[in-house]
Every structure is written in structure tokens, then in C-alpha cells.
Design an enzyme around this catalytic site. Structure first.
Site, PDB file in Angstrom:
ATOM      1  N   HIS A   1       0.881  -1.266  -0.287  1.00  0.00           N
ATOM      2  CA  HIS A   1      -0.168   0.476  -0.275  1.00  0.00           C
ATOM      3  C   HIS A   1       0.535   1.079   0.211  1.00  0.00           C
ATOM      4  CE1 HIS A   1       0.118  -0.304   4.508  1.00  0.00           C
ATOM      5  NE2 HIS A   1       0.610   0.819   4.082  1.00  0.00           N
TER       6      HIS A   1
ATOM      7  N   THR B   1       2.846  -2.021   9.791  1.00  0.00           N
ATOM      8  CA  THR B   1       2.291  -2.298   8.137  1.00  0.00           C
ATOM      9  C   THR B   1       0.737  -1.788   8.495  1.00  0.00           C
ATOM     10  OG1 THR B   1       2.859  -4.264   8.081  1.00  0.00           O
ATOM     11  CG2 THR B   1       0.538  -3.554   6.925  1.00  0.00           C
TER      12      THR B   1
ATOM     13  N   ILE C   1      -2.871   0.255  12.003  1.00  0.00           N
ATOM     14  CA  ILE C   1      -2.771   0.124  13.264  1.00  0.00           C
ATOM     15  C   ILE C   1      -4.235   0.460  13.046  1.00  0.00           C
ATOM     16  CG2 ILE C   1      -0.742   2.117  13.288  1.00  0.00           C
ATOM     17  CD1 ILE C   1      -2.830   4.208  13.580  1.00  0.00           C
TER      18      ILE C   1
ATOM     19  N   ASP D   1       0.455  -7.410   1.685  1.00  0.00           N
ATOM     20  CA  ASP D   1       0.544  -6.181   1.733  1.00  0.00           C
ATOM     21  C   ASP D   1       2.239  -5.944   1.531  1.00  0.00           C
ATOM     22  OD1 ASP D   1       0.162  -3.458   1.717  1.00  0.00           O
ATOM     23  OD2 ASP D   1      -0.389  -3.738   3.632  1.00  0.00           O
TER      24      ASP D   1
ATOM     25  N   ASN E   1       4.539   5.061   8.626  1.00  0.00           N
ATOM     26  CA  ASN E   1       5.411   4.364   9.353  1.00  0.00           C
ATOM     27  C   ASN E   1       5.624   3.217   8.676  1.00  0.00           C
ATOM     28  OD1 ASN E   1       5.668   5.691  12.626  1.00  0.00           O
ATOM     29  ND2 ASN E   1       7.258   4.325  11.900  1.00  0.00           N
ATOM     30  N   SER E   2       4.195   3.134   7.984  1.00  0.00           N
ATOM     31  CA  SER E   2       4.133   1.953   7.161  1.00  0.00           C
ATOM     32  C   SER E   2       5.359   1.612   6.575  1.00  0.00           C
ATOM     33  CB  SER E   2       3.062   2.228   6.705  1.00  0.00           C
ATOM     34  OG  SER E   2       1.799   2.158   6.816  1.00  0.00           O
TER      35      SER E   2
ATOM     36  N   LEU F   1      -4.382 -25.277  -2.787  1.00  0.00           N
ATOM     37  CA  LEU F   1      -5.163 -26.904  -2.696  1.00  0.00           C
ATOM     38  C   LEU F   1      -6.650 -26.843  -3.003  1.00  0.00           C
ATOM     39  CD1 LEU F   1      -5.179 -28.727  -0.871  1.00  0.00           C
ATOM     40  CD2 LEU F   1      -5.932 -28.329   1.243  1.00  0.00           C
TER      41      LEU F   1
END
Length: 498
Positions: A138, A261, A263, A168, A244-245, A300
Site C-alpha cells: 500500500h 503495516t 494501526i 501487503d 511508519n508503514s 490446495l
């Protein structure tokens, strides 16, 4: 004369008083005067020497960790191209100045604009002059322009190597000169992380690059379902904010244990609920991005359902942990390996399966063309199956036409009877829910709320009997008896594998 002397006495007294005040003011300004205490000379709180040494050692540790890791944490500036629908009023100047304004003009059209963004990243590898930065999808996954800024101010043009929406994560590269001072982060072992561990979060929150916050690991194994992520997450109370991501979550050894990633917040800012991707879950992705430009997932071919309460009891699985295969893709690896809708998966390669999310991750990490063993519970008995895993593609995993039976069978509980206004207590079976478009269930004209009372003319009274009757081992076609509004009808026959 007396009046003059009296006045002189008053003046003298006033002068004496003024001098006293002046001297008093002078004493206030004298550094170290016994009459006045100054903040810079007053002793600090008294701390026992042993305790102080412990605190100083902790502070020194934080300084060393920050100095060692921050050079590997970067700021990522991105530009994305966005589209928005045009409005007929976009051309309003022509209308007001007397020029014809076609009301259809602009309708259905889109306009392109650029949007700036900012995040963080961690340098995880250098091969020759090529440097690789791990960040979030993102942050950089949709970027048309990427700029990477190091903590020493160096700025480089970045390039997207690969991105993955399911986890992500994204990998960005840039070219650095041979003499460039590039620090590569040390990746730790997130499997060793425990609740209560001290950690530091590093990145560029709200654009304030090279920021460090400190906290503890609040929890591990947090589900990423609410943000559509297949991974579990490390939870921390170290302050994490927008920007911060993609930054680093670091342990006391200076090792990166997670990628910050998301919050959980009601205000949009830090409320002590930050979540980081465990670094172990994305280590393989680095190699996949570099070698293939994408992550390859094992497939699967089952649709898993997290069953609890009455549903689990109706299957006779009250005290068992595992993942329930509510549906199976025809011609999938699971189907070819003998797995069926209604199987409760309890082991993968001898390792116990705790639940649905864990199985999704573990299967996703399996390489294509590898043979693996599953242990399942079917009809109350354990059964071992060998399945050859295939590579997951969107086309095959979203093909509802092959998802058997194409709906979720729910127990016919008293509450379900009440909601369906089913007064006839003699009617037993299962309730059809979540019918998928283009699925076998849709082809048989099944609808949500239908009650299936028989499979291939065999009566079923609960979920367990329903899945037992749905056995595809020898059946070439399946049909159902359906009760609805006081009537029972038989559906058409569905030919398996066609």
C-alpha cells in the site's frame, strides 16, 4: 525648617528602602547566592548508583540499536496516477461566456491526476550496485514514481521490483555507486518473539523521517483478516503512525523482526495498537520478487470455513482443532488427492493445524509440484491423504463454476427454524446459505434459505449426514430434495467433473 527636616527624613527613609530593594534584586541576580535556588545548580533526584548504572546501560543500548539500524531504514516518497470521473460542470466557463455547453460533454469520461504519498522501507539486500528495499504494497505497489531517501540525506530514484496484495508487501530497488555507504539490515527470527519483549519501531511517521519509538510486544499471532491479509501479525504499543508503514520493528539485538503495516485507531493516529508483519513470513518473498517479480503461492483447492459452537458439535468435532473444508474445487489438487467437502483438516505434513488462518498461510508457502500429506477427519474417522500442490492463480481460484457444492451448509437449529418460519418439526436437514453465482448450487437453482432434506434420495438430518452423503468417491452425479414453503421438490442432476 522642621518641615524641611521632616521631609528630608522621609526622603532618606525612602532612599534607604529603595537601596534595600535594589540590593535585594541584586542578590537575586547573583549566581549561587545563599538566598536563591537555581534550577541548574539544584541536585537532581537521588538515584542509587546501582540503579543508575542499569538505566544508563538501557539508554546506551537504545542509542546503539538506533545508531546501528536507522541507516538501513529509509523514507519512500511515491507518486501515483489516479483517475476520477469528470463532471459536466468541468466546462462551466464556456457556458457562462455564451458558448454552447453540451450536457453530455464530460459525462462518463475520466480525468487523470497525480497523488503524492510517503512511507518507510528497510534495506534488506545489496547485490553489486543494486540495493533492495522491503516495504508495504500500500506504500509503493501502485506507484508510478518512487524516490528513496537515506538517513544521511542521499536520495535515489527507485523502481518497483514486485508487489503482493495478499501479504501487503513490495520490494523496491535503486542503484547506488560503489562508494555509497549503504547499510543492510539484519533480519531476525520472528518465531522467537514473545509477548512482553522490548522493541523499537523505526520509520518516517507523518513525514518525520528517522523517528524511533519504543515499547513492548503486546501480542503475537494477531489475525489480518480484517484488512484482507493472509498473515498473522505482531502487535506492539510502540507508537506507529501514518508514514511508519514499511518501516522496521526491531528487537533489542538490532534485528528486524517485523515490517510495520497498520494501526487500529479511532482517530487515525497512534493509540498503542500497531501491527507488524512477522519478518519470517516475508523472507521468502524477497527471493521471489527478485527472481520472478512476484510471489508464487501454493494452491490446495478448498474453501475453508471457521466452524465453532453448534456447527462444530453437529460435526462431532467439539474438542478438535483444525480447518473445515466446506467446499472443494473440482479438478483441484485437493480433489485429485481425494479430499472432499466436509473434511476436517487436522494435520499438514505431520504438523497439527490450529485453525483456518494458519492452514491458509502454510499452504500458501508450499512450493508448487510438491507432494504433501494431510490428515483429515471424515465421518468421525481419521484419514491420511497425499496431495500434489499446484501454483495458485487468480483465474483458477476464483472460478466458482468448479467450486462444489457452491454453498455453505448450515445446521437447522431452533433459531434457524424460527427465522425460516419452519413450523413443521418433522422436517430435518440442513439450511442452504451463501449460494455463489455460477456455482453448481446456482446451476441447480438452489436459494439461500432452502432446506435440503435428502442427497441422492438418502435422507439427511444434520450437517454431518449431509457431508457424508455428498461423498464424491463413486458418485457420478448428485441431486437434492429441497423443502420450501411446505413443498418438497427434487433438483436436477449435477454431473460431477463436467
Amino acid at each position: 525648617m522642621k518641615s524641611w527636616k521632616k521631609l528630608a527624613g522621609v526622603v532618606a527613609a525612602g532612599a534607604f528602602a529603595f537601596a534595600a530593594v535594589s540590593l535585594s534584586c541584586a542578590r537575586i541576580r547573583v549566581h549561587g547566592s545563599a538566598d536563591t535556588a537555581f534550577a541548574d545548580t539544584t541536585p537532581a533526584v537521588s538515584i542509587p548508583a546501582d540503579s543508575l548504572r542499569v538505566i544508563e546501560a538501557l539508554q546506551t543500548s537504545f542509542r546503539s540499536i538506533s545508531a546501528g539500524v536507522l541507516p538501513a531504514v529509509v523514507e519512500i516518497d511515491v507518486t501515483e496516477k489516479k483517475e476520477m470521473k469528470s463532471s459536466p460542470f468541468d466546462d462551466f466557463p464556456f457556458f457562462f461566456f455564451g458558448m454552447p455547453n453540451n450536457s453530455e460533454r464530460g459525462r462518463g469520461k475520466t480525468r487523470e491526476y497525480e497523488q503524492k504519498g510517503l512511507g518507510s522501507g528497510v534495506i534488506v539486500r545489496r547485490t553489486g550496485n543494486t540495493v533492495y528495499v522491503l516495504t508495504n504494497n500500500h506504500v509503493a505497489g501502485s506507484a508510478t514514481q518512487i524516490s528513496v531517501r537515506l538517513n544521511d540525506g542521499q536520495k535515489f530514484d527507485g523502481k518497483l521490483v514486485g508487489a503482493d496484495e495478499r501479504q501487503d508487501i513490495a520490494l523496491v530497488s535503486f542503484e547506488a555507486g560503489k562508494d555509497s555507504n549503504i547499510v543492510v539490515a539484519t533480519l531476525g527470527d520472528s518465531d522467537k518473539v514473545q509477548t512482553g519483549d522490548i522493541c523499537l519501531a523505526m520509520g518516517a511517521p507523518l513525514g518525520y523521517s528517522q523517528s524511533v519509538t519504543q515499547g513492548i510486544i503486546s501480542a503475537t499471532g494477531r489475525s489480518g483478516n480484517q484488512i484482507g491479509n493472509m498473515n498473522d501479525f505482531i502487535q506492539t504499543d510502540a507508537a506507529i503512525n501514518q508514514g511508519n508503514s514499511g518501516g522496521a520493528l526491531v528487537n533489542i539485538y538490532g534485528e528486524v523482526i517485523g515490517i510495520n503495516t497498520w494501526i487500529a485507531s479511532q482517530s487515525g493516529g497512534s493509540q498503542g495498537l500497531g501491527f507488524a508483519l512477522p519478518i519470517n513470513s516475508v523472507k521468502r518473498a524477497i527471493d521471489d520478487f527478485i527472481s520472478k517479480g512476484k510471489i508464487t503461492y501454493g494452491w490446495l483447492g478448498v474453501s475453508l470455513l471457521d466452524v465453532t459452537g453448534e456447527y462444530k458439535e453437529s460435526l462431532g468435532l467439539k474438542d478438535r482443532n483444525g480447518a473445515f473444508a466446506s467446499q472443494v474445487f473440482v479438478d483441484s489438487p485437493a480433489y485429485k488427492g481425494g479430499m472432499q467437502a466436509g473434511d476436517f483438516i487436522i494435520e499438514l505434513n505431520g504438523k497439527p493445524v490450529k485453525g483456518q488462518n494458519e492452514l491458509v498461510r502454510e499452504v500458501g508457502y508450499l512450493p508448487a509440484n510438491e507432494n504433501v500429506t494431510f490428515k483429515v477427519i471424515r465421518g468421525g474417522k481419521e484419514k491420511t491423504l497425499t496431495v500434489k500442490i499446484e501454483e495458485r492463480t487468480k483465474e483458477v481460484s476464483l472460478d466458482n463454476s468448479k467450486l462444489w457444492p457452491g454453498f455453505i451448509a448450515a445446521p437447522l437449529t431452533d433459531k434457524a427454524r424460527e427465522e425460516l418460519k419452519l413450523d413443521d418439526k418433522k422436517v430435518s436437514g440442513i439450511v442452504v446459505t451463501n449460494v455463489l453465482e455460477k456455482s453448481p448450487a446456482a446451476a441447480l437453482r438452489l436459494q439461500n434459505g432452502d432446506v435440503i432434506t435428502a442427497v441422492n434420495d438418502k435422507k439427511v438430518s444434520d450437517v454431518s449426514e449431509f457431508y457424508a452423503a455428498l461423498d464424491l468417491t463413486n458418485a457420478k452425479e448428485i441431486w437434492f430434495d429441497v423443502y420450501n414453503d411446505g413443498h418438497t421438490i427434487t433438483t436436477g442432476h449435477y454431473k460431477i467433473g463436467r
